[in-house]
Scaffold this active site. Structure first.
Site, PDB file in Angstrom:
ATOM      1  CG  ASP A   1      -0.310   0.020   2.529  1.00  0.00           C
ATOM      2  OD1 ASP A   1       0.851   0.477   2.609  1.00  0.00           O
ATOM      3  OD2 ASP A   1      -0.931  -0.406   3.514  1.00  0.00           O
TER       4      ASP A   1
ATOM      5  CE  LYS B   1      -7.723   0.330   1.178  1.00  0.00           C
ATOM      6  NZ  LYS B   1      -8.800  -0.423   1.860  1.00  0.00           N
TER       7      LYS B   1
ATOM      8  CG  MET C   1      -5.248   7.941   8.554  1.00  0.00           C
ATOM      9  SD  MET C   1      -6.101   6.409   8.115  1.00  0.00           S
ATOM     10  CE  MET C   1      -6.440   5.717   9.746  1.00  0.00           C
TER      11      MET C   1
END
Length: 865
Positions: free
Chosen positions: A388, A410, A523
């Site tokens: 990723d 992603k 995040m």
């Protein structure tokens, strides 16, 4: 007597049929001569001349020259129409390439004996590299054969070469043209057959030799591969002569032209093929080798249709008493049974292979060295890696060159693949029997959806393991100098994702405030304002320390310290960097315990033009003593916080010097031997080993070592050099030889073992004093690896050889030229410095000690000023 020979219309098929016709003509004439001298022989009428007719038959494989064989039927594609003509009696004899024939023949048809076998092995045909040792580090090879793909993948993996395969169809000449003319300026490419940019193709030697094609492509390299590099297809190079079972007259005539060795090999290799019950969809190799004393050894290969898994075995069949299979039929039956059983054994090994395996591996927060030992082990064994956005390219560089690497990353608003598709991909690859690594940033189970992947694997019955990783919630804080807990300030911590407040399930700010401790929001950069408001409304003090850490644990790390009431304005609403937010008293430790950002080279970017690595997977090795000097330099610079960009300007190709320079007589007659580089030492001892020699052969001459790195390499091989000049200059070496070597040694001569592009000035100067031999162990070539410098700036460029400087300047890039005027160059020694001066490099820092360690110390001294 008339014989109609059926064959395909390709140049090779017609040439093969012509060979058979020639043999038949000679045999028939011999029979006729025997008849005239022996009237009792009635097998052939003396009044009946031999009439041979070639009948061209188009097959399904000829009609479709583009679709991969495995998609249109595979084995039998070039056979069935010809066999039907034989059954219909429109031809009498079918001439095939025996390797194209299935193990089972249609009822009523048989194979007779065959003529002499052509070379059974393959050629690797390339545009660059005249031998396996001289191939480029990356290749695009045209072949649709699973066998050839499996064997080349194994071979190139051992040579450290990265290979990509392209399907390729067409006859021999067409394939050679696809390789030879696949350039942008080709005017003959009206059908688009040269669209792929191929570096090489693989073809059977038999076809090349029968059509004498090597002379038509003198500029291509035909590299022979024997069974050690690539086991051939069963019966490759053998012609299959197929007739109707009832045709006894033709059978007797064909028996008179058969080559006993080729017929023996054909029967036994086909017996193995029958045992495997395989098809051309699979990777099948089988070759029967006969020694001079008729000892039989069978080399076998069987792999799956995907070219990912294969088994190789060697079977010793013992001695055979007679090559004539008719005279030795009992032993032939026994050997055929053995090889049928061996084929079944190989098939069982392949089919009994366990279902593949998936490892969900936490890669850590960004620094490649933070992966666990177990994670590295799985990575080093992976057939497939699904990685990723946050898992880091550096780790991919440490994986096997043959592994398939699939990006499934992603980022916010940019999903390459849905989670459901990722789950399906892991299951699909595992069910092919492959070892799969799902490489995930941080820890798989910390907001990484690893548990969803594990549940999908469990439901599909796929064996899996989960390897924890260092989460950025802890590792990222550590690199920023922030302890997640501290006695008296924070007795607990809470980790959450900023996506919660965006998804309609907001954080319980009151509960978090009441619990105290450290809050880490992953995040959460895009929700910084909402997060600050939530905590303030819940009663958290406005002056609570907050740290925002961008790109944690990487050279781009940046930490911003603010108060809680400043958080909303501290983050730009257009911020695109990944980051995390730390809220709590411990965030105030950043300035006291500053870690990565406090290192002396942090914020400095260095461009390294070092040669491509000779040892794979060297960076990150846990055994420091086994790291190369190159790897140590990289590691030392990174440990001091530098961002290191590699742009290898040169690569090494090992050469094969004459055997005479590695004999006992040669060394005993020398006064001294000179080594000029560590890689030269490595090549030298590889050559010694290849010639079955060891250290004892070096007892005679003195050994001179140029440079501390070369000396270390010699010591690693158990050699203590007799002499080592302080600098590698002509004057230093001449002075050393003049003062240290006696007349007898000088009279015996000196031999250099070194690069093909070594300093010729030294050879000329020494030749005035003694006999000098220059043995080239390797050559230095420019690489094709370039870094886009348009938007990058550097604090220094590192050069370790004149060749690297010349390759750097030869790029003629405007940015490179500008760099030479404004950025310091770090040079390993006088010869490199001399080259930099010749090309007018403005600022040069030469290492005080001419070694990789010396360059590191010079960088530390100059940049830290």
């Amino acid at each position: 007597m008339k014989i109609r020979l059926g064959t395909r219309g390709s140049a090779l098929a017609l040439k093969q049929t012509e060979l058979v016709m020639s043999h038949l003509q000679k045999a028939y004439q011999k029979k006729a001569d025997q008849l005239s001298s022996d009237p009792s022989n009635t097998s052939i009428s003396s009044n009946e001349p031999l009439e041979l007719e070639c009948v061209i038959i188009e097959t399904k494989g000829d009609r479709d020259q583009t679709t991969p064989l495995s998609q249109i039927g595979g084995q039998g594609l070039f056979i069935k129409e010809i066999e039907q003509a034989l059954l219909d009696k429109s031809i009498d004899l079918a001439v095939h390439s025996l390797k194209d024939m299935p193990a089972q023949l249609p009822q009523g048809l048989i194979l007779s004996g065959t003529i002499k076998r052509e070379n059974p092995f393959d050629y690797l045909i390339t545009k660059e590299g005249a031998s396996l040792e001289n191939l480029p580090p990356k290749l695009i090879i045209g072949t649709g054969s699973p066998r050839r793909r499996v064997e080349l993948k194994r071979l190139f993996s051992g040579l450290g070469i990265e290979v990509v395969f392209e399907n390729i169809r067409g006859n021999i000449d067409t394939r050679l043209k696809k390789l030879d003319k696949n350039d942008e300026n080709n005017q003959d490419d009206q059908d688009g057959i040269y669209e792929n940019k191929l570096d090489g193709i693989v073809l059977a030697q038999a076809g090349i030799h029968r059509l004498d094609l090597k002379k038509e492509y003198p500029h291509l390299n035909f590299i022979p591969l024997d069974y050690k590099e690539m086991i051939p297809a069963p019966c490759q190079g053998i012609l299959g002569l197929e007739i109707r079972e009832e045709d006894e007259t033709l059978f007797r005539l064909l028996a008179s032209i058969q080559n006993h060795k080729a017929t023996l090999q054909a029967r036994l290799e086909r017996a193995y093929l029958k045992g495997t019950q395989g098809s051309c969809h699979m990777a099948i190799g089988g070759y029967l080798d006969l020694s001079k004393d008729l000892n039989l050894t069978f080399y076998s290969l069987l792999g799956d249709e995907h070219g990912q898994t294969a088994h190789r075995e060697t079977l010793n069949l013992g001695l055979i008493h007679d090559l004539d299979v008719v005279q030795n039929e009992r032993q032939m039956k026994f050997l055929e049974d053995q090889l049928i059983h061996h084929g079944r054994h190989m098939a069982q090994k392949l089919t009994s292979k366990k279902t593949g395996f998936v490892a969900l591996v936490g890669a850590g927060p960004g620094d490649a060295e933070l992966i666990t030992v177990k994670g590295m082990r799985y990575l080093s064994e992976a057939d497939v890696i699904a990685y990723d956005y946050l898992s880091g390219k550096a780790l991919l560089d440490l994986a096997p060159t043959y592994s398939e690497k699939i990006y499934v990353g992603k980022k916010a608003g940019d999903h390459t693949m849905t989670q459901e598709n990722i789950n399906a991909l892991l299951i699909e690859k595992a069910l092919l029997g492959l070892k799969v690594v799902r490489l995930k940033g941080g820890d798989p189970y910390v907001f990484g959806r690893g548990s969803e992947e594990a549940l999908a694997l469990k439901e599909a019955g796929v064996d899996y393991d989960v390897v924890p990783g260092i989460t950025s919630a802890i590792g990222g804080l550590t690199y920023a100098g922030i302890p997640i807990t501290h006695r008296g300030l924070s007795a607990s911590f809470h980790v959450m994702t900023g996506h919660l407040s965006k998804s309609g399930a907001p954080m319980d700010y009151e509960a978090l405030t009441k619990a105290g401790g450290t809050c880490v929001i992953l995040m959460g950069i895009g929700q910084a304002g909402a997060i600050a408001e939530g905590f303030l409304n819940a009663g958290k003090p406005a002056k609570t320390p907050v740290a925002i850490i961008y790109h944690a644990t990487t050279p781009q790390q940046a930490t911003v310290s603010v108060r809680l009431d400043e958080l909303s304005i501290a983050v730009d609403e257009h911020e695109s960097r990944s980051g995390l937010i730390v809220i709590g008293e411990v965030a105030g430790f950043h300035h006291q315990l500053v870690n990565l950002e406090g290192k002396p080279l942090f914020g400095k970017k260095l461009l390294l033009t070092l040669p491509t690595p000779e040892v794979k997977n060297e960076v990150g090795s846990s055994d420091k003593d086994k790291m190369t000097n190159r790897a140590k330099l990289l590691q030392n610079l990174k440990d001091q916080g530098a961002e290191v960009v590699e742009m290898p300007m040169i690569t090494h190709r090992i050469l094969r010097p004459d055997f005479e320079y590695f004999t006992k007589d040669w060394f005993s007659g020398l006064g001294a031997i000179v080594f000029t580089s560590p890689f030269g030492v490595t090549c030298f001892f590889k050559a010694l080993q290849a010639h079955n020699q060891d250290l004892r052969i070096l007892a005679g001459p003195s050994i001179i070592s140029i440079g501390t790195s070369t000396t270390k390499a010699l010591k690693d091989h158990g050699i203590q050099p007799d002499y080592m000049p302080e600098q590698f200059t002509t004057k230093e070496l001449l002075d050393l030889i003049h003062h240290k070597m006696d007349r007898q040694q000088l009279s015996q001569g000196i031999c250099f073992y070194r690069s093909k592009l070594g300093n010729t000035e030294i050879i000329k100067a020494l030749s005035e004093k003694t006999q000098v031999t220059d043995v080239h162990l390797y050559e230095v070539l420019p690489t094709k690896i370039k870094v886009d410098l348009q938007e990058q700036w550097y604090d220094g460029v590192v050069f370790t050889s004149r060749s690297a400087v010349e390759a750097f300047i030869a790029t003629n890039n405007e940015n490179y030229t500008q760099m030479s005027r404004s950025i310091p160059a770090y040079s390993i020694g006088p010869m490199t410095t001399e080259a930099l001066k010749e090309y007018h490099w403005s600022l040069i820092h030469e290492a005080t000690t001419h070694s990789y360690q010396g360059i590191y110390e010079t960088i530390m001294e100059k940049i830290s000023l």
